[in-house]
Design a protein around this motif. Structure first.
Motif, PDB file in Angstrom:
ATOM      1  N   UNK A   1      24.013 -24.519   7.881  1.00 42.01           N
ATOM      2  CA  UNK A   1      23.905 -26.020   7.808  1.00 42.01           C
ATOM      3  C   UNK A   1      25.708 -26.762   8.532  1.00 42.01           C
ATOM      4  N   UNK A   2      26.430 -25.728   9.358  1.00 38.17           N
ATOM      5  CA  UNK A   2      27.274 -25.559   9.502  1.00 38.17           C
ATOM      6  C   UNK A   2      26.879 -25.778  10.958  1.00 38.17           C
ATOM      7  N   UNK A   3      26.124 -24.794  11.379  1.00 41.02           N
ATOM      8  CA  UNK A   3      25.574 -24.627  12.630  1.00 41.02           C
ATOM      9  C   UNK A   3      25.030 -25.783  13.308  1.00 41.02           C
ATOM     10  N   UNK A   4      24.340 -26.094  12.269  1.00 43.42           N
ATOM     11  CA  UNK A   4      23.056 -26.919  13.163  1.00 43.42           C
ATOM     12  C   UNK A   4      24.121 -28.565  13.562  1.00 43.42           C
ATOM     13  N   UNK A   5      25.142 -28.711  12.158  1.00 41.20           N
ATOM     14  CA  UNK A   5      25.507 -29.815  12.148  1.00 41.20           C
ATOM     15  C   UNK A   5      27.146 -29.785  13.761  1.00 41.20           C
ATOM     16  N   UNK A   6      27.710 -28.845  13.952  1.00 41.10           N
ATOM     17  CA  UNK A   6      28.934 -28.476  14.452  1.00 41.10           C
ATOM     18  C   UNK A   6      27.984 -27.685  16.149  1.00 41.10           C
ATOM     19  N   UNK A   7      26.994 -27.102  15.638  1.00 43.89           N
ATOM     20  CA  UNK A   7      26.719 -26.066  17.119  1.00 43.89           C
ATOM     21  C   UNK A   7      26.428 -26.626  18.648  1.00 43.89           C
ATOM     22  N   UNK A   8      25.993 -28.415  18.827  1.00 42.92           N
ATOM     23  CA  UNK A   8      25.232 -29.029  19.220  1.00 42.92           C
ATOM     24  C   UNK A   8      26.504 -29.519  20.297  1.00 42.92           C
ATOM     25  N   UNK A   9      27.682 -29.399  19.274  1.00 37.41           N
ATOM     26  CA  UNK A   9      28.242 -30.212  20.042  1.00 37.41           C
ATOM     27  C   UNK A   9      29.643 -29.194  20.374  1.00 37.41           C
ATOM     28  N   UNK A  10      29.590 -28.149  19.509  1.00 39.10           N
ATOM     29  CA  UNK A  10      30.853 -27.079  19.977  1.00 39.10           C
ATOM     30  C   UNK A  10      30.331 -26.013  21.590  1.00 39.10           C
ATOM     31  N   UNK A  11      28.403 -26.163  21.722  1.00 44.67           N
ATOM     32  CA  UNK A  11      28.542 -25.569  22.450  1.00 44.67           C
ATOM     33  C   UNK A  11      28.939 -26.678  24.487  1.00 44.67           C
ATOM     34  N   UNK A  12      28.058 -27.701  23.838  1.00 46.79           N
ATOM     35  CA  UNK A  12      28.982 -29.184  25.125  1.00 46.79           C
ATOM     36  C   UNK A  12      30.615 -28.577  25.468  1.00 46.79           C
ATOM     37  N   UNK A  13      31.229 -28.991  24.325  1.00 41.99           N
ATOM     38  CA  UNK A  13      32.496 -28.646  24.437  1.00 41.99           C
ATOM     39  C   UNK A  13      32.613 -27.487  25.351  1.00 41.99           C
ATOM     40  N   UNK A  14      31.976 -25.808  25.355  1.00 40.80           N
ATOM     41  CA  UNK A  14      32.461 -24.897  25.716  1.00 40.80           C
ATOM     42  C   UNK A  14      32.083 -25.049  27.462  1.00 40.80           C
ATOM     43  N   UNK A  15      31.065 -25.176  27.071  1.00 42.54           N
ATOM     44  CA  UNK A  15      30.351 -25.619  28.258  1.00 42.54           C
ATOM     45  C   UNK A  15      30.605 -26.789  29.272  1.00 42.54           C
ATOM     46  N   UNK A  16      31.606 -27.372  29.409  1.00 38.30           N
ATOM     47  CA  UNK A  16      32.468 -28.059  29.756  1.00 38.30           C
ATOM     48  C   UNK A  16      33.621 -27.464  30.294  1.00 38.30           C
ATOM     49  N   UNK A  17      33.813 -26.897  29.872  1.00 30.12           N
ATOM     50  CA  UNK A  17      35.505 -25.906  29.227  1.00 30.12           C
ATOM     51  C   UNK A  17      35.167 -24.896  30.576  1.00 30.12           C
ATOM     52  N   UNK A  18      34.065 -24.063  30.333  1.00 27.15           N
ATOM     53  CA  UNK A  18      33.840 -23.638  31.646  1.00 27.15           C
ATOM     54  C   UNK A  18      33.676 -23.991  32.627  1.00 27.15           C
ATOM     55  N   UNK A  19      32.860 -24.622  32.983  1.00 28.65           N
ATOM     56  CA  UNK A  19      32.161 -26.442  33.984  1.00 28.65           C
ATOM     57  C   UNK A  19      34.641 -26.050  34.884  1.00 28.65           C
ATOM     58  N   UNK A  20      35.050 -26.974  34.109  1.00 27.73           N
ATOM     59  CA  UNK A  20      36.421 -27.555  34.744  1.00 27.73           C
ATOM     60  C   UNK A  20      37.063 -25.729  34.663  1.00 27.73           C
TER      61      UNK A  20
END
Length: 68
Positions: free
Chosen positions: A45-64
């Motif tokens: 349930x936590x992964x479903x709730x937090x996963x997409x935002x967490x993945x987006x933030x990780x991608x933004x951090x890697x791009x930066x």
């Protein structure tokens, strides 16, 4: 179109059943495994709730970091 429960609603209902009805009726090893199952559902349930935002933030951090 018929309304269908979401994955989150289904997982929550199963976890609540385990917590409120199954665990109180169980003992020993079986109760332990029911608690493990309930905790596993909470993780999903936590992964479903937090996963997409967490993945987006990780991608933004890697791009930066990589300057892309």
């Amino acid at each position: 179109m018929m309304d269908q429960p979401s994955a989150t609603e289904i997982l929550t209902a199963v976890r609540e059943f385990i917590d409120k009805h199954a665990i109180p009726a169980l003992s020993g090893r079986t109760a332990f495994h029911a608690r493990v199952a309930s905790n596993a559902l909470s993780i999903v349930l936590r992964e479903l709730e937090l996963g997409p935002d967490s993945a987006r933030r990780e991608l933004e951090g890697l791009k930066s970091l990589l300057g892309t």
